[in-house]
Scaffold this motif. Structure first.
Motif, PDB file in Angstrom:
ATOM      1  N   TYR A 262       0.834  -1.198   0.000  1.00 34.37           N
ATOM      2  CA  TYR A 262       0.000   0.000   0.000  1.00 34.37           C
ATOM      3  C   TYR A 262       0.868   1.247   0.000  1.00 34.37           C
ATOM      4  CZ  TYR A 262      -4.143  -2.822   0.730  1.00 34.37           C
ATOM      5  OH  TYR A 262      -5.158  -3.718   0.557  1.00 34.37           O
ATOM      6  N   GLU A 263       0.320   2.311  -0.552  1.00 39.04           N
ATOM      7  CA  GLU A 263       1.087   3.551  -0.683  1.00 39.04           C
ATOM      8  C   GLU A 263       1.488   4.127   0.674  1.00 39.04           C
ATOM      9  OE1 GLU A 263      -1.089   7.163  -1.717  1.00 39.04           O
ATOM     10  OE2 GLU A 263      -2.901   5.941  -1.898  1.00 39.04           O
ATOM     11  N   LEU A 264       0.734   3.826   1.719  1.00 36.34           N
ATOM     12  CA  LEU A 264       1.062   4.223   3.088  1.00 36.34           C
ATOM     13  C   LEU A 264       0.961   2.985   3.970  1.00 36.34           C
ATOM     14  CD1 LEU A 264      -1.027   7.518   3.345  1.00 36.34           C
ATOM     15  CD2 LEU A 264       1.458   7.361   3.112  1.00 36.34           C
ATOM     16  N   PRO A 265       1.838   2.838   4.964  1.00 35.65           N
ATOM     17  CA  PRO A 265       1.778   1.651   5.822  1.00 35.65           C
ATOM     18  C   PRO A 265       0.467   1.585   6.607  1.00 35.65           C
ATOM     19  CG  PRO A 265       3.412   3.230   6.633  1.00 35.65           C
ATOM     20  CD  PRO A 265       2.969   3.713   5.293  1.00 35.65           C
ATOM     21  N   LEU A 266      -0.242   0.475   6.472  1.00 32.43           N
ATOM     22  CA  LEU A 266      -1.552   0.339   7.105  1.00 32.43           C
ATOM     23  C   LEU A 266      -1.460   0.431   8.626  1.00 32.43           C
ATOM     24  CD1 LEU A 266      -3.133  -2.529   4.970  1.00 32.43           C
ATOM     25  CD2 LEU A 266      -3.493  -0.075   4.755  1.00 32.43           C
ATOM     26  N   ASP A 267      -0.375  -0.079   9.203  1.00 35.68           N
ATOM     27  CA  ASP A 267      -0.233  -0.040  10.668  1.00 35.68           C
ATOM     28  C   ASP A 267      -0.128   1.395  11.180  1.00 35.68           C
ATOM     29  OD1 ASP A 267      -0.411  -2.750  10.977  1.00 35.68           O
ATOM     30  OD2 ASP A 267       1.745  -3.112  11.068  1.00 35.68           O
ATOM     31  N   ALA A 268       0.493   2.271  10.402  1.00 34.57           N
ATOM     32  CA  ALA A 268       0.599   3.680  10.813  1.00 34.57           C
ATOM     33  C   ALA A 268      -0.775   4.337  10.777  1.00 34.57           C
ATOM     34  CB  ALA A 268       1.574   4.421   9.892  1.00 34.57           C
ATOM     35  N   ILE A 269      -1.555   4.036   9.731  1.00 32.13           N
ATOM     36  CA  ILE A 269      -2.919   4.554   9.630  1.00 32.13           C
ATOM     37  C   ILE A 269      -3.750   4.041  10.800  1.00 32.13           C
ATOM     38  CG2 ILE A 269      -5.026   4.507   8.248  1.00 32.13           C
ATOM     39  CD1 ILE A 269      -2.916   6.158   6.901  1.00 32.13           C
ATOM     40  N   LEU A 349       7.100   3.761  11.632  1.00 25.12           N
ATOM     41  CA  LEU A 349       6.514   2.990  10.534  1.00 25.12           C
ATOM     42  C   LEU A 349       6.634   3.743   9.207  1.00 25.12           C
ATOM     43  CD1 LEU A 349       3.336   1.644  12.347  1.00 25.12           C
ATOM     44  CD2 LEU A 349       5.127   0.218  11.336  1.00 25.12           C
ATOM     45  N   MET A 350       6.420   5.050   9.235  1.00 29.90           N
ATOM     46  CA  MET A 350       6.548   5.853   8.022  1.00 29.90           C
ATOM     47  C   MET A 350       8.001   5.896   7.549  1.00 29.90           C
ATOM     48  SD  MET A 350       3.537   6.817   7.133  1.00 29.90           S
ATOM     49  CE  MET A 350       3.761   8.227   6.041  1.00 29.90           C
ATOM     50  N   LYS A 351       8.905   6.001   8.496  1.00 26.14           N
ATOM     51  CA  LYS A 351      10.334   6.037   8.148  1.00 26.14           C
ATOM     52  C   LYS A 351      10.770   4.707   7.549  1.00 26.14           C
ATOM     53  CE  LYS A 351      14.860   7.194  10.121  1.00 26.14           C
ATOM     54  NZ  LYS A 351      15.576   7.580  11.372  1.00 26.14           N
ATOM     55  N   ALA A 352      10.329   3.595   8.162  1.00 32.34           N
ATOM     56  CA  ALA A 352      10.703   2.259   7.672  1.00 32.34           C
ATOM     57  C   ALA A 352      10.177   2.005   6.275  1.00 32.34           C
ATOM     58  CB  ALA A 352      10.183   1.192   8.645  1.00 32.34           C
ATOM     59  N   VAL A 368      -3.423  14.320  12.487  1.00 36.90           N
ATOM     60  CA  VAL A 368      -2.262  13.665  11.889  1.00 36.90           C
ATOM     61  C   VAL A 368      -2.439  13.753  10.379  1.00 36.90           C
ATOM     62  CG1 VAL A 368      -0.864  11.575  11.734  1.00 36.90           C
ATOM     63  CG2 VAL A 368      -2.164  12.036  13.816  1.00 36.90           C
ATOM     64  N   VAL A 369      -1.406  14.247   9.693  1.00 34.87           N
ATOM     65  CA  VAL A 369      -1.465  14.393   8.239  1.00 34.87           C
ATOM     66  C   VAL A 369      -0.457  13.437   7.606  1.00 34.87           C
ATOM     67  CG1 VAL A 369      -1.303  15.967   6.275  1.00 34.87           C
ATOM     68  CG2 VAL A 369      -2.054  16.836   8.510  1.00 34.87           C
ATOM     69  N   PHE A 370      -0.963  12.517   6.783  1.00 33.91           N
ATOM     70  CA  PHE A 370      -0.111  11.614   6.010  1.00 33.91           C
ATOM     71  C   PHE A 370      -0.057  12.129   4.573  1.00 33.91           C
ATOM     72  CE2 PHE A 370      -1.893   8.915   9.362  1.00 33.91           C
ATOM     73  CZ  PHE A 370      -0.746   8.303   9.862  1.00 33.91           C
ATOM     74  N   PHE A 371       1.141  12.279   4.037  1.00 30.09           N
ATOM     75  CA  PHE A 371       1.287  12.830   2.689  1.00 30.09           C
ATOM     76  C   PHE A 371       1.348  11.721   1.645  1.00 30.09           C
ATOM     77  CE2 PHE A 371       2.970  16.070   5.551  1.00 30.09           C
ATOM     78  CZ  PHE A 371       2.212  17.153   5.153  1.00 30.09           C
ATOM     79  N   ARG A 372       0.562  11.899   0.566  1.00 30.00           N
ATOM     80  CA  ARG A 372       0.520  10.956  -0.545  1.00 30.00           C
ATOM     81  C   ARG A 372       1.155  11.603  -1.773  1.00 30.00           C
ATOM     82  NH1 ARG A 372      -5.593   9.815  -1.708  1.00 30.00           N
ATOM     83  NH2 ARG A 372      -4.896   7.733  -2.338  1.00 30.00           N
ATOM     84  N   LYS A 373       1.614  10.778  -2.675  1.00 27.75           N
ATOM     85  CA  LYS A 373       2.026  11.297  -3.973  1.00 27.75           C
ATOM     86  C   LYS A 373       0.777  11.458  -4.821  1.00 27.75           C
ATOM     87  CE  LYS A 373       6.653   9.325  -3.860  1.00 27.75           C
ATOM     88  NZ  LYS A 373       7.623   8.404  -4.491  1.00 27.75           N
ATOM     89  N   ASN A 374       0.778  12.490  -5.663  1.00 29.72           N
ATOM     90  CA  ASN A 374      -0.414  12.704  -6.480  1.00 29.72           C
ATOM     91  C   ASN A 374      -0.509  11.669  -7.602  1.00 29.72           C
ATOM     92  OD1 ASN A 374       1.146  13.601  -8.726  1.00 29.72           O
ATOM     93  ND2 ASN A 374       1.233  15.656  -7.833  1.00 29.72           N
TER      94      ASN A 374
END
Length: 449
Positions: A262-269, A349-352, A368-374
């Motif tokens: 996934y584009e962002l780690p699910l555990d962090a979400i 988790l985001m760093k890993a 909490v703001v998670f940044f995605r690529k467009n």
């Protein structure tokens, strides 16, 4: 206390309301004042930290020493003592004259531990004592016959790995989510959040609202869901909503199944959503925990900002829990660690995952703001990968699973444009890896190599 009730307590372990001690020593006075300064609780003497029965020799002298420790607190803590074979149980009520002090200072119950309060904490404690904690407040309109869900309680006990022959009333009392007033069982707000099919009419502010926006601004809503069930179901539903909206790519590992990345780690979400539910201020009505998904970011927000006793300098370094009972109940089912590690866990988790550091914003709300690529960045990256050997393997695997799959559907599953897929297909056809059998619309793909 019956044997069944004691077995239930031992199986559950230490918590916000329960402390195990093998022997009576000077530190016992710290535990007594900690419970008196919090919501009350029970101290079980003759039991090890891991819940093993060790037993203790119960004498009148021992009971007198324990009573002296309580009498020497200031103000006096009015405890009661009961016996269960070789186990001595000290019942400590919530104090009416907080704060209480023992010879070692001021202590308060934090999670499953007694924590000493320094000057600043005592000041915050005194300021906050004028307000009853939402989760501990009895819900005036709760009707057990109409509102209580036995299925939710059973489901919770299964998640916690607890098997018990106790009746529902005893379980709720032991969990600390109900109280008996003049012989009648009353549900606390914490119990309402966990053991009701719908909180829409009872605690509407506990709803989680999820939304997807077109672009990067709060203008056009593409999808919205409001989750108003019990607190555990709301968390699960919100996480499912986010997972469906996250971009995912597949990686071939040689195993029978592809690996989903996934584009962002699910555990962090997951940590961020649970943190928002645990730490929101439930006294603030008219506002929900919100999950907002934009093209370039995901924002998870809860009303209430930082809890008292936690400032910007200590943020992420110290644990201050606004809702102890809720945190404790979620800890029992392994939703939280109850150690204040959530923020650092999100960062790590985001760093890993080699993702951008999240932003943390706090005023009257905490976000909490998670940044995605467009979309264009993602498409460019995956289009480049799709021309590689690994990318080709993904297309071939999907064609094997569904020989009639279209270029459009391949693009949706992989997360790239239809044009990029068609370009990759042409390359595979030239290399003699695949062949189209039949017409463009009614035919199918045959994988040759």
């Amino acid at each position: 206390m019956t044997k069944k009730e004691l077995d239930y307590i031992l199986q559950n372990g230490e918590s916000y309301y329960v402390e195990f001690k093998e022997n009576a020593n000077k530190s016992l006075s710290r535990e007594i004042t900690a419970f008196a300064n919090a919501s009350g609780g029970k101290i079980y003497l003759g039991i090890s930290d891991n819940g093993e029965r060790k037993g203790i020799k119960i004498t009148n002298k021992l009971k007198s020493q324990i009573q002296d420790l309580a009498n020497n607190c200031f103000p006096v803590v009015h405890i009661t003592i009961e016996e269960n074979k070789e186990i001595l149980i000290i019942n400590v009520p919530e104090g009416l004259e907080k704060p209480y002090q023992c010879s070692d200072g001021f202590y308060v119950r934090m999670g499953a531990n007694a924590q000493k309060m320094n000057r600043d904490k005592i000041v915050d404690f005194l300021q906050s004592e004028g307000h009853l904690k939402f989760e501990e407040k009895l819900h005036r309109k709760y009707d057990f016959k109409k509102d209580f869900s036995e299925e939710k309680l059973k489901g919770y006990l299964r998640l916690a790995g607890i098997s018990t022959g106790l009746d529902n009333e005893s379980i709720l009392l032991n969990l600390g989510v109900a109280e008996k007033i003049n012989g009648e069982l009353k549900m606390k707000n914490a119990g309402v959040l966990f053991f009701t099919d719908s909180i829409e009419l009872l605690c509407e502010q506990a709803t989680i609202t999820c939304g997807v926006f077109d672009g990067t601004e709060r203008v056009h809503v593409l999808n919205r869901k409001d989750y108003s069930m019990d607190i555990v179901s709301n968390i699960k539903n919100a996480l499912h909503f986010i997972k469906q909206e996250l971009r995912v790519r597949y990686e071939m590992t040689g195993a029978a199944q592809r690996k989903e990345i996934y584009e962002l780690p699910l555990d962090a979400i997951r940590e961020a959503v649970i943190n928002a539910v645990v730490h929101r201020d439930y006294f603030l009505t008219g506002s929900h925990v919100t999950v907002e998904i934009f093209d370039n970011r995901i924002e998870i927000t809860n009303p209430g900002g930082l809890p008292k006793g936690l400032d910007k300098k200590s943020f992420g370094k110290r644990a201050v829990r606004r809702n102890q009972i809720i945190a404790s109940l979620l800890h029992r089912i392994n939703f939280v660690e109850n150690m204040g590690t959530g923020i650092n866990k999100i960062k790590n988790l985001m760093k890993a995952a080699n993702k951008p550091d999240p932003d943390f914003e706090f005023d009257h709300f905490f976000t909490v703001v998670f940044f995605r690529k467009n979309s264009s960045e993602i498409s460019s990256e995956i289009s480049s990968e799709i021309s590689s050997e690994k990318g080709s393997e993904i297309i071939l695997e999907l064609m094997k699973e569904n020989p009639k799959i279209s270029a459009r559907l391949l693009g949706e599953k992989i997360g790239i444009s239809q044009r990029a897929v068609e370009k990759a297909i042409q390359k595979l056809k030239k290399e003699g890896v695949i062949k189209r059998v039949g017409s463009p619309k009614g035919g199918y793909w045959r994988v040759l190599k």
